[in-house]
Write a protein that holds these residues in place. Structure first.
Motif, short mmCIF file in Angstrom:
data_model
loop_
_atom_site.label_atom_id
_atom_site.label_comp_id
_atom_site.label_asym_id
_atom_site.label_seq_id
_atom_site.Cartn_x
_atom_site.Cartn_y
_atom_site.Cartn_z
N PRO A 134 5.74 27.12 124.60
CA PRO A 134 5.54 26.53 123.27
C PRO A 134 5.22 27.54 122.18
N GLU A 135 4.41 28.55 122.50
CA GLU A 135 4.05 29.53 121.47
C GLU A 135 5.25 30.38 121.07
N GLY A 136 6.20 30.59 121.99
CA GLY A 136 7.40 31.35 121.66
C GLY A 136 8.32 30.57 120.74
N ALA A 137 8.53 29.30 121.06
CA ALA A 137 9.36 28.46 120.19
C ALA A 137 8.71 28.31 118.81
N ALA A 138 7.38 28.17 118.80
CA ALA A 138 6.67 28.04 117.53
C ALA A 138 6.82 29.29 116.68
N GLU A 139 6.78 30.48 117.31
CA GLU A 139 6.95 31.72 116.55
C GLU A 139 8.36 31.80 115.98
N ALA A 140 9.37 31.44 116.78
CA ALA A 140 10.74 31.49 116.30
C ALA A 140 10.92 30.59 115.08
N VAL A 141 10.33 29.42 115.11
CA VAL A 141 10.44 28.48 113.99
C VAL A 141 9.65 28.99 112.78
N ALA A 142 8.45 29.53 113.02
CA ALA A 142 7.64 30.04 111.90
C ALA A 142 8.29 31.25 111.24
N ASP A 143 8.94 32.11 112.04
CA ASP A 143 9.59 33.30 111.49
C ASP A 143 10.80 32.96 110.62
N ASN A 144 11.40 31.82 110.90
CA ASN A 144 12.70 31.50 110.31
C ASN A 144 12.69 30.11 109.70
N PRO A 145 12.11 29.95 108.51
CA PRO A 145 12.04 28.63 107.88
C PRO A 145 13.43 28.03 107.72
N GLY A 146 13.54 26.75 108.02
CA GLY A 146 14.82 26.07 107.93
C GLY A 146 15.71 26.26 109.14
N LEU A 147 15.20 26.94 110.17
CA LEU A 147 15.99 27.21 111.37
C LEU A 147 16.61 25.95 111.95
N LYS A 148 17.90 26.06 112.31
CA LYS A 148 18.59 24.99 113.04
C LYS A 148 18.98 25.52 114.42
N VAL A 149 18.86 24.66 115.43
CA VAL A 149 19.08 25.07 116.81
C VAL A 149 20.08 24.14 117.49
N VAL A 150 21.05 24.73 118.16
CA VAL A 150 21.96 23.98 119.04
C VAL A 150 21.54 24.25 120.48
N HIS A 151 21.36 23.18 121.22
CA HIS A 151 20.96 23.26 122.63
C HIS A 151 22.03 22.55 123.45
N VAL A 152 22.85 23.35 124.16
CA VAL A 152 23.91 22.78 124.99
C VAL A 152 23.36 22.56 126.40
N LEU A 153 23.50 21.33 126.89
CA LEU A 153 22.97 20.95 128.19
C LEU A 153 24.13 20.68 129.16
N ARG A 154 24.02 21.21 130.34
CA ARG A 154 25.01 21.00 131.39
C ARG A 154 24.36 20.26 132.54
N ASP A 155 25.12 19.42 133.24
CA ASP A 155 24.55 18.76 134.41
C ASP A 155 23.75 19.78 135.21
N PRO A 156 22.46 19.52 135.47
CA PRO A 156 21.61 20.58 136.04
C PRO A 156 22.05 21.07 137.42
N VAL A 157 22.67 20.21 138.22
CA VAL A 157 23.16 20.66 139.53
C VAL A 157 24.35 21.59 139.35
N ASP A 158 25.30 21.21 138.52
CA ASP A 158 26.45 22.08 138.26
C ASP A 158 26.00 23.40 137.64
N ARG A 159 25.04 23.33 136.72
CA ARG A 159 24.55 24.56 136.09
C ARG A 159 23.89 25.47 137.11
N ALA A 160 23.04 24.89 137.97
CA ALA A 160 22.35 25.68 138.99
C ALA A 160 23.34 26.34 139.94
N LEU A 161 24.36 25.59 140.35
CA LEU A 161 25.36 26.16 141.26
C LEU A 161 26.12 27.29 140.57
#
Length: 311
Positions: free
Chosen positions: A125-152
């Motif tokens: 949490p403190e890392g994500a908070a620093e990234a957001v505080a450093d960069n006002p207005g930051l937008k983030v894309v988070h691509v999620l893959r089926d976790p089993v397929d991703r792990a394999l």
């Protein structure tokens, strides 16, 4: 789009093995997007995930060497400013705030400054908070893959790096026990961390299956979210990047991951159901219907050392 304060305007944070390299390649071709020539700067995970410091410097220098070789082999004449920029990226106090700002200092006025580092999904949490505080207005894309397929896919990548074409049961068991596999698969924690760090309108969660089924639609969503105007798609833009080796997982491995990662699959389903309109939900698995100044002599020595792979 207007200029924004901070060092970057946008991030793509993961997950690993979920098409982030493809997105980086697609977006960096645009004149109105600036991303450093080294994919995955690892600025915030170096600062907040101590275990990563064992390899982040090596990763950075390898990326700079590749960029230097590309320039030396193709540029005519050489761009000494660009070469100095690359050497600075590798050697001048990396992973400090000043270094991160300099990494994006060459961005043209008004261009979207983009950091694509999947590892940021795993920030505390403190890392994500620093990234957001450093960069006002930051937008983030988070691509999620089926976790089993991703792990394999992660496991297969590890086998390929070890040159294991036919891993045995012990190799699979060792890979499944790797704490890094569990950490990168912990979608529930990742989603909670970034959900707390950013308001919903500044984070876009997408299903990796969109890249497989309709890459143009996925890229449209990302560009729209980043407020980029429509752009022509070059030939071959949908081609896979860094496709993993084809090593078939034994049935017991998939069964183990299915059981172990069921909570993460459910967390992914909930996040995508909340974030995406019904027409964009896609199937996630059984039971889920979701859709230049000259370089100085010492600088030249640094450049040669990097190009030759030393250090």
């Amino acid at each position: 789009m207007t200029d924004r304060p901070g060092m970057v305007d946008a991030m793509v944070i993961g997950a690993q093995k979920a098409g982030t390299t493809w997105l980086w390649e697609a977006l960096r071709r645009r004149a109105d997007v600036f991303t450093p020539p080294v994919k995955e700067l690892h600025h915030y995970d170096h600062r907040h995930i101590p275990a990563n410091r064992a390899w982040t410097h090596r990763h950075l220098r390898r990326g700079v060497r590749q960029a230097l070789r590309w320039h030396v082999n193709r540029a005519n004449p050489f761009d000494r400013d660009w070469i100095d920029y690359l050497v600075d990226l590798a050697d001048r106090a990396p992973f400090t705030q000043g270094w991160y700002a300099r990494a994006f200092a060459r961005a043209p006025a008004g261009a979207l400054r983009l950091d694509v580092t999947p590892e940021y999904a795993s920030l505390p949490p403190e890392g994500a908070a620093e990234a957001v505080a450093d960069n006002p207005g930051l937008k983030v894309v988070h691509v999620l893959r089926d976790p089993v397929d991703r792990a394999l896919s992660q496991v297969r990548m590890g086998f390929a790096r070890r040159k294991l074409a036919a891993p045995g049961r012990e190799d699979w068991a060792q890979a499944l026990a790797d704490p890094d596999l569990a950490d990168r698969s912990d979608y529930a924690r990742h989603l909670a961390t970034w959900g707390a760090a950013l308001p919903p309108d500044r984070i876009l969660r997408l299903n990796f299956s969109m890249l497989r089924d309709d890459p143009a639609a996925l890229l449209d969503r990302v560009e729209g979210f980043f407020e980029l105007p429509p752009a022509a798609r070059p030939a071959g833009f949908a081609d896979a990047v860094h496709a993993g080796p084809r090593i078939e997982a034994p049935a017991w491995v998939r069964a183990d991951l299915d059981a172990r990662l069921a909570p993460q699959r459910a967390a992914m389903a909930r996040a995508l159901a909340a974030a995406q309109p019904p027409r964009l939900r896609t199937d996630l698995g059984p039971g889920l219907d979701l859709a230049p100044s000259p370089a100085t002599p010492s600088r030249a020595g640094q450049i040669l050392s990097l190009v030759r792979g030393r250090g």
